[in-house]
Structure formats: C-alpha cells, structure tokens
Design an enzyme around this catalytic site. Structure first.
Site, PDB file in Angstrom:
ATOM      1  N   CYS A   1     -11.119  -0.100  -6.644  1.00  0.00           N
ATOM      2  CA  CYS A   1     -12.484  -0.495  -6.985  1.00  0.00           C
ATOM      3  C   CYS A   1     -12.552  -0.971  -8.443  1.00  0.00           C
ATOM      4  CB  CYS A   1     -13.517   0.604  -6.804  1.00  0.00           C
ATOM      5  SG  CYS A   1     -13.658   1.173  -5.121  1.00  0.00           S
TER       6      CYS A   1
ATOM      7  N   ARG B   1      -8.014  -4.659  -7.927  1.00  0.00           N
ATOM      8  CA  ARG B   1      -8.293  -3.231  -7.779  1.00  0.00           C
ATOM      9  C   ARG B   1      -8.856  -2.877  -6.401  1.00  0.00           C
ATOM     10  NH1 ARG B   1      -8.403  -0.744 -12.775  1.00  0.00           N
ATOM     11  NH2 ARG B   1      -9.596   0.988 -11.927  1.00  0.00           N
TER      12      ARG B   1
ATOM     13  N   TRP C   1     -12.341  -0.982  -2.774  1.00  0.00           N
ATOM     14  CA  TRP C   1     -11.218  -0.547  -1.954  1.00  0.00           C
ATOM     15  C   TRP C   1     -11.745   0.701  -1.251  1.00  0.00           C
ATOM     16  CZ3 TRP C   1      -8.011   3.802  -1.555  1.00  0.00           C
ATOM     17  CH2 TRP C   1      -6.815   3.611  -0.849  1.00  0.00           C
TER      18      TRP C   1
ATOM     19  N   ASN D   1     -16.516   3.720  -9.119  1.00  0.00           N
ATOM     20  CA  ASN D   1     -15.080   3.747  -8.843  1.00  0.00           C
ATOM     21  C   ASN D   1     -14.668   5.213  -8.918  1.00  0.00           C
ATOM     22  OD1 ASN D   1     -12.291   3.344  -8.765  1.00  0.00           O
ATOM     23  ND2 ASN D   1     -12.180   2.985 -10.965  1.00  0.00           N
ATOM     24  N   GLY D   2     -14.051   5.719  -7.845  1.00  0.00           N
ATOM     25  CA  GLY D   2     -13.638   7.125  -7.828  1.00  0.00           C
ATOM     26  C   GLY D   2     -14.048   7.770  -6.510  1.00  0.00           C
TER      27      GLY D   2
ATOM     28  N   GLU E   1      13.420   0.221  -4.460  1.00  0.00           N
ATOM     29  CA  GLU E   1      12.414  -0.742  -4.917  1.00  0.00           C
ATOM     30  C   GLU E   1      12.474  -2.038  -4.091  1.00  0.00           C
ATOM     31  OE1 GLU E   1       9.873  -0.626  -6.556  1.00  0.00           O
ATOM     32  OE2 GLU E   1       9.422  -2.591  -7.363  1.00  0.00           O
TER      33      GLU E   1
ATOM     34  N   LYS F   1       9.280  -3.538  -2.103  1.00  0.00           N
ATOM     35  CA  LYS F   1       8.750  -4.875  -2.413  1.00  0.00           C
ATOM     36  C   LYS F   1       8.608  -5.668  -1.126  1.00  0.00           C
ATOM     37  CE  LYS F   1       7.263  -4.864  -5.476  1.00  0.00           C
ATOM     38  NZ  LYS F   1       7.230  -3.756  -6.374  1.00  0.00           N
TER      39      LYS F   1
ATOM     40  N   GLU G   1       5.799  -4.095   1.366  1.00  0.00           N
ATOM     41  CA  GLU G   1       4.382  -4.105   0.965  1.00  0.00           C
ATOM     42  C   GLU G   1       3.773  -5.490   0.978  1.00  0.00           C
ATOM     43  OE1 GLU G   1       3.385  -2.718  -2.989  1.00  0.00           O
ATOM     44  OE2 GLU G   1       5.224  -3.523  -3.823  1.00  0.00           O
TER      45      GLU G   1
ATOM     46  N   HIS H   1      24.763   9.205   9.084  1.00  0.00           N
ATOM     47  CA  HIS H   1      24.237  10.524   9.461  1.00  0.00           C
ATOM     48  C   HIS H   1      22.960  10.397  10.285  1.00  0.00           C
ATOM     49  CE1 HIS H   1      27.269  12.540   7.129  1.00  0.00           C
ATOM     50  NE2 HIS H   1      27.033  11.702   6.146  1.00  0.00           N
TER      51      HIS H   1
ATOM     52  N   LYS I   1      -4.390  -2.157  -6.608  1.00  0.00           N
ATOM     53  CA  LYS I   1      -3.401  -2.019  -7.673  1.00  0.00           C
ATOM     54  C   LYS I   1      -3.426  -0.653  -8.353  1.00  0.00           C
ATOM     55  CE  LYS I   1      -0.747  -4.165 -10.982  1.00  0.00           C
ATOM     56  NZ  LYS I   1       0.512  -4.140 -10.278  1.00  0.00           N
TER      57      LYS I   1
HETATM   58  C1  F6R Z   1       4.225  -1.204  -5.810  1.00  0.00           C
HETATM   59  C2  F6R Z   1       3.332  -0.684  -6.840  1.00  0.00           C
HETATM   60  C3  F6R Z   1       2.939   0.741  -6.756  1.00  0.00           C
HETATM   61  C4  F6R Z   1       2.781   1.357  -8.161  1.00  0.00           C
HETATM   62  C5  F6R Z   1       2.212   2.776  -8.039  1.00  0.00           C
HETATM   63  C6  F6R Z   1       2.079   3.445  -9.394  1.00  0.00           C
HETATM   64  O1  F6R Z   1       4.527  -2.553  -6.008  1.00  0.00           O
HETATM   65  O2  F6R Z   1       2.897  -1.385  -7.706  1.00  0.00           O
HETATM   66  O3  F6R Z   1       3.811   1.487  -5.967  1.00  0.00           O
HETATM   67  O4  F6R Z   1       4.024   1.377  -8.786  1.00  0.00           O
HETATM   68  O5  F6R Z   1       0.960   2.734  -7.416  1.00  0.00           O
HETATM   69  O6  F6R Z   1       1.185   2.748 -10.217  1.00  0.00           O
HETATM   70  P1  F6R Z   1       1.157   2.984 -11.779  1.00  0.00           P
HETATM   71  O7  F6R Z   1       2.461   2.512 -12.325  1.00  0.00           O
HETATM   72  O8  F6R Z   1      -0.005   2.182 -12.278  1.00  0.00           O
HETATM   73  O9  F6R Z   1       0.974   4.464 -11.993  1.00  0.00           O
END
Ligand code: F6R
Length: 611
Positions: free
Chosen positions: A2, A27, A78, A104-105, A484, A488, A491, A507, A606
């Site tokens: 949000c 967001r 969101w 937001n929250g 990672e 990537k 997602e 295993h 994000k």
């Molecule tokens: C994936 C991604 C998330 C963030 C996670 C932590 O591409 O961006 O997995 O890494 O939500 O976010 P921060 O770093 O802002 O605490």
C-alpha cells in the site's frame, strides 16, 4: 504494501496525487483511490475509487481533470483485509462523509472495534480494517483534529500510516504513523505526506521522516508536527540525494531492466566510498576494532532475496573471518526462541528498511541485549533508525518489485564486512587481503562485461520460456546463488522453479527430473567443481536439458551441458555478485516472452510492511 500520498497547496491536487501514486504503485496495485476536498466551496469530500491499476483511476477521472480541489489524499492498495474490490479500495469515508482515511498497515483488533462501532450505529460499507479508523475519527471528532487522531489511534493495535482529511477543515491534511513508513515534505508549491520518497521527488527533495506516533498537519502555507500529548514538536528536514531521474524508467522498457543495468554504478557507489588506499574503511559504521574482535557469532535475519544475501554471507564470513553465522528467516526467528549467546552480533539485511518481519526480528534481538547491525538501502527507514549500526547500500531507489540492484549491493556490503572482520581478527595475510580488495573493486566492470552479453541471455530465455519446471542447482556458495536465481524466475515468470544444493537432489527431488525438465547448474567454486560435475551428469542422464553457468576457461562444462553461460573470473567468494547477473537477465526475458507485467507481478508488492 500500500502506498499513500497526501497533498495541499496551490496545485491541482488530483493531478499531484495521481502522479505521486504512480511512483508508489510498486507498493501495491490491486485497487486505487483519491479523495479531494474542494476547499471552502462546499466543505465536501469527493472520493473516487477503482479496482485494478492506477491507470483505471486515471481513466475514471480524466487523468485527474474531472476532480477539482487543492488538497487531498490518495492510495494504491495491496489487499489484506477484504478482496480487491471498489468497496474495499481506499480512501474510506465515515458515515456522513465527514472524514476520509487512507491507510497502510494492518489493524489487528479491527473486528472488536467494528463490533463496538456497529453498536454505536455506524454502518460499514467495506470488509476492511481501515474503515474502523474512519468511523473512530468521526466518533472522536469534536472540532479538534489532533485530539480526534490521538483518541482514535489509542484504540488501534497493529501497524498504520494514515492520511486523513476532515471535511470541515479544507486545505488541511493530517498524517500519523506506527510501524509503517510515512514522510512529510515541503516545497514552494505545497506540502506533502507519502509512504516513500519517490512519490514527492517531482516537486521536492526536502523531507522529514516521521517517528512512531508523531502527527503531521499539512496546511497550504506550512507544516506542523505534534506528539501524542497534542504538543507541537520540531522536526528536522533533510535533502534527499535521490533525484527524479532515479525514479523514472529513463528509456528502458521496464524498471527491472533499468535496475539490472544500474548495477555496475550501484556496486561502485556502494564499494568505492569504503575503500581508501587499497584498504576497506568502515568508519561510518561506528564499529570499533574492539567490538569486532568481541564478535563470537553472527545471527543474520532477513526475508526473501535479502535472506539469500544472508545465506551467501554465511559462507563468505565463515570462510574468511572464521566467525560462525546462523541465518534465519525473519518471520521465523523470534518465534523459535533462539538461543542467543553473549557476543552474538545481530545482522539485519533489508532494502526498504521497512519489512515488518525484519523490523520485528531486529526489535526482538535488541530486546535480548544483542548489538545490531543493519544493511539498509533506504535512509531514514525504520530498520536504519532502530539498529545500533547501519551500513547503507547505495543502490538508489529500487522500483521494480523483483529486487536486482539492491540485492547486488547487499552482497557487496556483506563482502566488505567479511573482509574487514577477517582482517581485524587477523585471519588474512596482507597478500590475501589485497587480492580480495582488488577483486572486489573489479566487480562493477565485470558486471558491465556480463551485461554486454545480454543478447545471448535474451535468446536463451526465448528458447526456454515455455518450460514448466526449472531446477537450479549448485554447491557451496553456488547453492546460495541458485536460491536467488530460482526466486527471480518464479516470481516474475510464474514458472515453477526450485533451488537445490546439487548434492541433495538424489535424496528425493531427482525423481521429478524427466525428459525436458530444465536444470540450470551453477559451477564456480573451484574445490567443488568435480563433485558438481557428477551431479550434473546424474540429471543429464535422466533427460534434463542442462544449462551450465561457470567461469571463463572452464570449458569442460561444455561436454556435459546443452548450453553454457560464462562469467568473468574472480575470487571464489565473490562469484555470487557475477552469477546473479545472467540469472536476473534470464528471469527478465522469460517473463517478457510470457507477456507478464515484469515490474508488477501478480499477488506481490515491493515493501512488505505486514507480518
Ligand atoms: C524478491 C524481493 C523480496 C525482498 C523481500 C525483503 O525479488 O524483492 O523477496 O527481498 O521482501 O525486502 P527488503 O529487502 O525490503 O526487506
């Protein structure tokens, strides 16, 4: 998670709110809304809300032209409580339209509050927790907005950043926060509140960060701040270093692609200020050599990609500095009653500095008496303010939901800490030290070199875009890197992808490998190459299509793999910074080939400010 924005001034509020929301859309993007006060004309609040992206709100308001007024609040959502519908979209108004709120929250006790308010005759229009706040404000509003806000928030459990309009106070916008971010900003053409800096960069860089339970009142000609006793307080404003170009696409098709290409600069900006005359200098961190020598153990916590950074840092720190490192997902850490020995340094890694789980883990660790060190990208964020020591990464604003440049700079920060700690603890010879620092300084140029081979990754992505399942394997540090790589891909492309330590496949998981499964094997760790080749042979023999990622010169890999990706040579501990670049490009181009909105993949947001 949000985005909220508020504005009052001489401008056309709807235009400014829509532009601000556009920069906060990362967001949350399942619904959006604005509410504008038309000033002294009618003392009415006009709200417009839509389901879907901000563009739908632009369409519904003729790009803001159809909504008159010089002050207002806006929201991009969101969804948490209640599906993404028009009814659940913010702003929420109190019964008679006297108060409008964006939030937001999460309000944890909203069900109880709702019952009480219904008992007082309030009728709810939505399923959200936020609507309770609008009605509470209405209930407590006896003509003094600060008093109404104080009384309202005293009943709220959970986290909130609020933007508030009162119909009978035209030209004024109020805000308050607890555990969700909120900034206030001032410019010649008006004053602002927002969840994050990019929202206001077009108009001003003069900002202040609200602390928990501080109230802000925006008027056309000034900003004032209050504490919970209703007393005026002074806040210091700072000039943010990010400029508007950093928050725009600058000719790239997507923010993600732009941010992938910004990595050489982000890495150089993060590394160079800390290297003087060939030595790593971490003065700004304020950690003395004595403090470093006293570190007997490190406990790292983070979420998502930042957790992958911690997984990488564990290998590097243990290998170089000989300090044992435990890594926890922040959401698990404080609920498992961790045994925290004296001399344990708590390290929290977060791009936004607002991730609710990471913040809660930091608070938990601090309450247990641990010294804390945060690696954070956003200056003034909650984690940065609450940690004892902060290492700022210099990635600049990261807008795409999938992290790229923030991840790389977090790796660089961890590498520098590991080399520095190792040196202070006397674990590195001068020669080893300089070899590592020289290799670190070369990383930005080596990343540029990999980016110059982008077309090859684009071609490869087109070839495998229809893969149903992808397996990423690696050993040692390569295992941390494939975690990672798999995230990537999944997602932003929605392809099922799993990461495995290569030796672990047999295993259980190897039963999933069949003809056509895509396996991407990362092989950069010199001591483990032979063992990994055996694992590669095992999956290849079961019909998998094998892509290998290794360093230049390791041409043996071509005997086993269907396709080999090469990266420049570096020190073993630094390979993760190079390995991740082709993996990011692969994910980006697969997503593009599949027609997905790369910057805003489904269900995600994000900055995750809810637990
Ligand atoms: C994936 C991604 C998330 C963030 C996670 C932590 O591409 O961006 O997995 O890494 O939500 O976010 P921060 O770093 O802002 O605490």
């Amino acid at each position: 998670m949000c985005g909220i924005v508020g504005y009052t001034g001489a401008g056309h509020a709807a235009h400014i709110l829509l532009d601000g929301l556009e920069r906060l859309e990362y967001r949350g993007y399942d619904s959006a809304g604005i509410c504008v006060s038309d000033g002294e004309k009618s003392h009415m609040l006009k709200a417009l809300r839509v389901k879907g992206r901000l563009q739908a709100l632009r369409d519904a308001t003729d790009n803001g032209d159809s909504v008159d007024g010089e002050s207002g609040i806006g929201h991009t959502r969101w969804a948490t409580h209640g599906e993404p519908t028009v009814e659940n979209a913010h702003p929420h108004l109190s019964g008679g339209g006297k108060v409008a709120v964006v939030h937001n929250g999460i309000i944890e006790n909203y069900a109880d509050l709702r019952k009480t308010l219904e008992g007082r005759g309030y009728v709810f229009q939505s399923e959200t927790d936020t609507e309770t706040i609008a009605h509470l404000l209405d209930y407590y509003d006896k003509g003094d907005p600060i008093d109404a806000i104080v009384r309202t928030v005293m009943h709220l459990r959970g986290s909130f950043a609020l933007g508030i309009l009162f119909a009978d106070r035209p030209g004024e916008v109020y805000g308050i926060r607890r555990d969700s971010p909120l900034i206030a900003a001032t410019s010649e053409s008006g004053n602002f509140i927002a969840s994050d800096v990019p929202a206001i960069l077009e108009w001003t860089r003069n900002v202040t960060y609200l602390d928990n339970m501080e109230i802000v009142c925006l008027k056309k000609d000034g900003i004032s701040f209050y504490n919970m006793d209703g007393e005026k307080i002074e806040k210091e404003f700072t000039t943010v270093s990010w400029d508007i170009a950093a928050a725009e696409k600058g000719g790239y098709a997507h923010f993600m692609l732009k941010e992938i290409h910004e990595q050489p600069k982000a890495m150089a900006d993060t590394i160079h200020p800390h290297v003087r005359d060939g030595r790593i200098v971490l003065d700004e961190l304020g950690m003395t050599d004595e403090e470093i020598r006293a570190v007997r153990r490190i406990q790292m916590v983070a979420c998502g990609s930042a957790w992958h950074v911690c997984m990488t840092a564990k290998y590097v720190m243990e290998q170089l500095a000989g300090i044992p490192v435990d890594v926890d997902l922040a959401s698990e850490f404080r609920y498992r009653n961790p045994v925290l020995e004296e001399g344990t340094l708590l390290m929290v890694v977060s791009q936004s500095g607002e991730t609710a789980d990471s913040l809660a883990a930091l608070r938990y660790g601090k309450a247990q008496g641990m010294l804390s060190l945060a690696i954070v990208n956003v200056v003034g964020s909650s984690i940065a303010r609450e940690a004892d020591r902060v290492f700022y990464t210099a990635a600049g604003p990261e807008i795409a939901v999938a992290t790229t440049k923030a991840y790389s700079t977090q790796l660089a920060a961890c590498d520098m800490l590991a080399i520095h700690f190792a040196s202070v603890k006397g674990k590195l010879s001068e020669e080893e030290y300089h070899t590592l620092v020289d290799a670190l300084l070369k990383l930005p140029e080596q990343i540029s070199e990999i980016l110059r081979g982008e077309a090859r990754m684009q071609w490869l992505a087109g070839k495998y875009a229809n893969t149903r399942d992808a397996f990423f394997i690696g050993r040692g540090l390569d295992y941390a890197s494939v975690l990672e790589g798999a995230l990537k891909l999944k997602e932003i492309s929605y392809i099922h992808a799993e990461a495995y330590a290569a030796g672990e496949l047999k295993h259980g998981t190897i039963s999933l490998i069949e003809k056509g499964s895509m396996v991407l094997a990362v092989a950069t760790q010199s001591e483990l190459l032979e063992k990994e080749v055996s694992n590669i042979v095992e999956v290849h023999a079961r019909g998998a299509t094998l892509l290998a990622l290794t360093f230049e010169g390791n041409y043996n890999m071509e005997d086993q793999a269907d396709f080999t990706i090469y990266i420049p040579k570096t020190e073993d501990v630094l390979y993760p910074s190079l390995v991740v670049i082709p993996l990011q490009l692969l994910a980006y181009y697969v997503s593009l080939s599949r027609g997905i909105d790369v910057d805003k993949p489904r269900n995600l947001a994000k900055s995750v400010t809810v637990e």
